[in-house]
Write an enzyme that holds these catalytic residues in place. Structure first.
Site: not given
Ligand code: IMP
Length: 432
Positions: A13-14, A40-42, A220, A298
């Protein structure tokens, strides 16, 4: 012309999407190498907001984009995203690696049933899909969809997984019926995906060899890397810069620079240690001002001060020489800003974060306090450029640069494309 990796330095989320979009002006190719629709890339450009999960952010500038072999590919999410992009008038020039891992409906259901509550996952099926890939016996790739043996393979996989699907409560009825539902979906996927299928490794290696500018877009963040993050509170892929090599099939020598993307503070979604976490008024101020609610789920994000030990770790394992600092505007209005410059861990001062859950949980941040700034209207400052920013904001960035031994090339003070300013160091990247 370079191969550059854009990588998250914190917990995701950076705003990597906004940074990739900015740099894509000079790019020939933008390639995603890890993760899936958990990302989620905005990108906000010309008044339109794009929420991308699988398609690389270069699509917003109409660039050629590649979904690499390292991706956990969910056809349903992809097709929805494609519709949205077309509706917004985007040109689609895209390749999907035949080798990408398929995310099927049961992966999402298993994710929700097993890891959702324990790890706090996005429930997008990422962990279970990569688990099947690694098992080899139950993994299915995008190219399998197009094989004459797909139907037979799917049934075989479902039978192998039947016990797991039943014990987790995902499968209640008849397995043949469940199989037929997926087969029905797969007919649509084959029709809609066929024209995008290709060899990512060939296209990307040829682009690099012919001197094109290729951006590898990470998803991520470093601290969520499956091997190098705060395991088990991580995602299931290689989020770090090295993931670009394995996720696409390129040599480390194809990478000329690694650009780290960081927020001016820290956030985390889901469970896991967070040494500089804040609660109370300041946390709520930052959360609300920064819109710190997940793009994919969300969920409210956990919020904290900037954590230099964590960022030093990130610089080290990614080879980061340049950074893009995002959301500097969010800190505006706070009189004093704290920055963790080290941790105190069992009586010792530690400068580089140990990426172990128990150590991170015990680590006590040692803070330095910096002066804040107060800007109501960033538009004017952005037009005038980086040098017109308040001296306290510039000092904050210089402090980060000095402490991390990096050069800041981009500073973001809003989600819109024009709210990112560049510094004189940007040309070191585009002239590589
Ligand atoms: P997963 O990738 O859905 O298995 O989630 C594993 C961990 O990574 C959780 O803590 C999620 O909230 C976090 N996570 C996965 N994708 C993102 C992202 O795009 N941004 C922030 N956290 C993420």
């Amino acid at each position: 012309m370079p191969g550059i990796v854009v990588v998250g330095m914190q917990f995701g989320d950076e705003s990597k999407g906004a940074v990739v979009d900015y740099l894509a002006e000079w790019a020939d190719l933008v390639v995603r190498y890890n993760g899936g629709s958990n990302a989620g890339h905005t990108v906000v450009a010309e008044g339109i907001k794009y929420k991308l999960h699988l398609v690389p952010s270069g699509v917003v500038r109409g660039k050629r984009v590649v979904i690499g072999a390292g991706i956990a590919f969910d056809p349903e999410v992809f097709l929805e995203e494609l519709e949205d992009l077309k509706a917004k008038g985007r040109k689609i020039d895209l390749l999907i690696s035949k080798k990408a891992t398929l995310v099927l409906p049961y992966h999402k259901e298993l994710d929700a049933a097993i890891a959702g509550g324990r790890i706090g996952t996005t429930k997008r099926g990422i962990g279970p899909a990569y688990q099947d890939k690694m098992s080899r016996v139950t993994g299915l790739k995008v190219m399998d969809l197009f094989s004459d043996r797909f139907s037979e393979r799917l049934l075989e996989v479902l039978k192998l997984k039947e016990q797991e699907l039943r014990s987790s409560g995902v499968l209640k009825g008849n397995i043949e019926e469940y199989y037929r539902e997926i087969m029905k979906l797969s007919e649509k996927w084959r029709r809609e995906l066929a024209s995008f299928l290709g060899d990512d490794f060939m296209e990307v290696n040829e682009a690099i060899a012919s001197g094109k500018f290729v951006i590898f877009e990470g998803a991520q963040g470093t601290m969520l890397d499956v091997d190098h993050g705060t395991y088990p509170f991580v995602t299931s892929s290689s989020t770090i810069a090295g993931g670009a090599c394995t996720g696409v099939g390129i040599s480390p020598l194809a990478i000329d620079a690694v650009i780290g993307v960081m927020k001016a503070y820290t956030t985390r979604v889901g469970k896991g240690p967070f040494p500089t976490e804040l609660t109370g008024d300041i946390a709520q101020y930052i959360r609300d001002k920064g819109g710190e609610y997940g793009t994919t789920t969300g969920r409210p994000r956990r919020v904290g001060w900037l954590d230099l030990p964590m960022l030093r770790y990130s610089v080290m394992i990614n080879g980061i020489g340049y950074v893009a600092i995002r959301k500097l505007d969010v800190l505006s209005g706070l009189k004093k800003l704290k920055v963790a410059v080290a941790y105190e861990l069992d009586g010792e001062e530690v400068k580089v974060a140990p990426p172990y859950v128990e150590d991170m949980e015990r680590a006590k941040p040692i803070y330095e306090e910096l002066d804040g700034w107060n800007v109501e209207d960033w538009d004017e400052l952005v037009k005038k450029g980086w040098d017109s920013f308040p001296s306290e904001a510039r000092d904050y960035v210089r402090f980060v640069e000095r402490e991390l031994g990096v050069k800041a090339i981009l500073i973001g003070v809003g989600p819109e494309r024009e709210m990112t300013v560049s510094t004189s160091y940007l040309k070191e990247i585009i002239e590589l």
